[in-house]
Design a protein around this motif. Structure first.
Motif: not given
Length: 408
Positions: A240-258
């Motif tokens: 589960l460490a893999s999706p946990i880490g990748r979801l951090l990248s998702v949140q970063l990209l959403l923050g960038l877009a917003e």
């Protein structure tokens, strides 16, 4: 601050220690506002973010995920994700630095025994450590060789986040002989560690760089555990460490877009139309501006909805703990992959096309709108969106589980 609101999450249980989610979101907003005051100037200067890390340390955000009984903030992953997303809306590089810190400081829980993980987290909280490094596989791996009662670490890590300011590094290495991949904790102050700053065009304040290890001593307690993706080595809860880490990248990209949309919107409301000088930007008289903002807002909020689903899946997987099955893990990983693809597209489209809305003035270094595009583009190069589309399609068509991928 952003165009799309952050996902709401259940309030912490009444018996959970720590300040609570509302407190940490307030701290994150204050931190983001502070970073916003000189974000463009700091990005232009490109200096190692020692001051920014000091601010994160003073705010308590560095110890956010450490249990309160060990001296930390006692928060959960949904709260950490929201913090990263909020900060990314003004300074994506610092958000990457903080997100990497969260993932690596948490990695002991994923890959080692509970007693050792507790010892590491207690020390991290007491010493207020900032963690850097990366666990992604690379072409020429670091090599961990047995020597006496411990090991020595040799090799070169091509890129790792936070290494210029970190108090502790976590890196991926292979055991000499059987080539088993393991996570290793290293003190960067050791004489055998040499760090060269990265010279990228984006994410310049993420304190990234190349790290060379020359016979660096490693104790047995500094080897956290195996990163092998074999079913008989890595449990579903560790995977589960893999999706946990990748979801951090998702949140970063959403923050960038917003963040890019919000900042461009404020400029549009105060300025005039790029396409028609007689129409103020943001006016219903200007269909080009309205269409662009509408399309980008829908794209970003669609990505946010997929992210909400992925976040709920990850949070549910964490709650299952050792009862998590491989099929459940695979489903979580797929949901994160889809959120990755959507957030990557939203970030690249929004950060690029807001420059068209603002027009030639967006080329001004003083305005600093270009930093959103540069940061989004630099970050998405590490995991291209085409790979995410392929993985999601392979799962949909063939039932193939997404690969076990850890952050760089």
């Amino acid at each position: 601050m952003g165009v799309a609101t952050m996902p709401s999450q259940p309030a912490p249980a009444s018996d959970q220690m720590g300040p609570g989610r509302a407190h940490w979101l307030h701290v994150a907003r204050e931190t983001a506002d502070d970073l916003a005051t000189d974000a463009a100037a700091r990005d232009h200067a490109g200096k190692a973010p020692f001051g920014e890390v000091s601010g994160l340390r003073e705010s308590g955000l560095l110890t956010l995920l450490i249990p309160a009984e060990l001296g930390g903030g006692g928060a959960d992953w949904p709260t950490a994700y929201a913090v990263v997303r909020e900060i990314a809306s003004t300074d994506a590089a610092i958000a990457q630095l903080l997100g990497t810190h969260y993932f690596l400081s948490w990695s002991a829980r994923s890959f080692t025994e509970p007693d050792l993980a507790t010892r590491i987290e207690r020390l991290s909280a007491t010493e207020q450590w900032c963690w850097g490094g990366g666990l992604a596989a690379q072409g020429l791996p670091l090599v961990l060789t047995r020597k006496g009662r411990g090991y020595v670490l040799d090799g070169r890590q091509s890129y790792a986040t936070g290494v210029l300011v970190a108090d502790r590094l976590v890196v991926r290495a292979e055991r000499a002989g059987n080539r088993e991949p393991v996570a290793v904790v290293v003190t960067p102050a050791h004489a055998g560690v040499r760090i060269d700053a990265a010279e990228g065009f984006g994410q310049r304040l993420a304190a990234g760089g190349d790290v060379e290890f020359d016979a660096v001593p490693v104790t047995v307690h500094d080897v956290l555990g195996s990163l092998a993706a074999d079913d008989d080595v890595l449990s579903p809860s560790a995977a589960l460490a893999s999706p946990i880490g990748r979801l951090l990248s998702v949140q970063l990209l959403l923050g960038l877009a917003e963040g890019a949309l919000a900042e461009a919107r404020e400029y549009s409301r105060a300025g005039r139309s790029t396409w028609h000088p007689a129409w103020p930007d943001g006016s219903p008289q200007d269909p080009h501006v309205l269409t662009t903002y509408g399309e980008l807002t829908i794209l970003t909020r669609s990505a946010a909805a997929l992210t909400d689903q992925a976040l709920a899946a990850v949070h549910g997987g964490l709650a299952r703990g050792q009862d998590l099955t491989y099929e459940q893990y695979a489903d979580i990983s797929v949901q994160v992959t889809m959120a990755e693809a959507a957030a990557s597209k939203a970030a690249q489209e929004s950060t690029s096309r807001v420059l068209d809305v603002v027009g030639s003035r967006s080329a001004s270094a003083r305005l600093g709108l270009d930093r959103f595009w540069r940061n989004a583009r630099a970050h998405t190069l590490h995991r291209p969106v085409a790979h995410q589309f392929r993985d999601a399609g392979d799962y949909f068509l063939n039932g193939t589980h997404p690969p076990f991928v850890l952050p760089a």
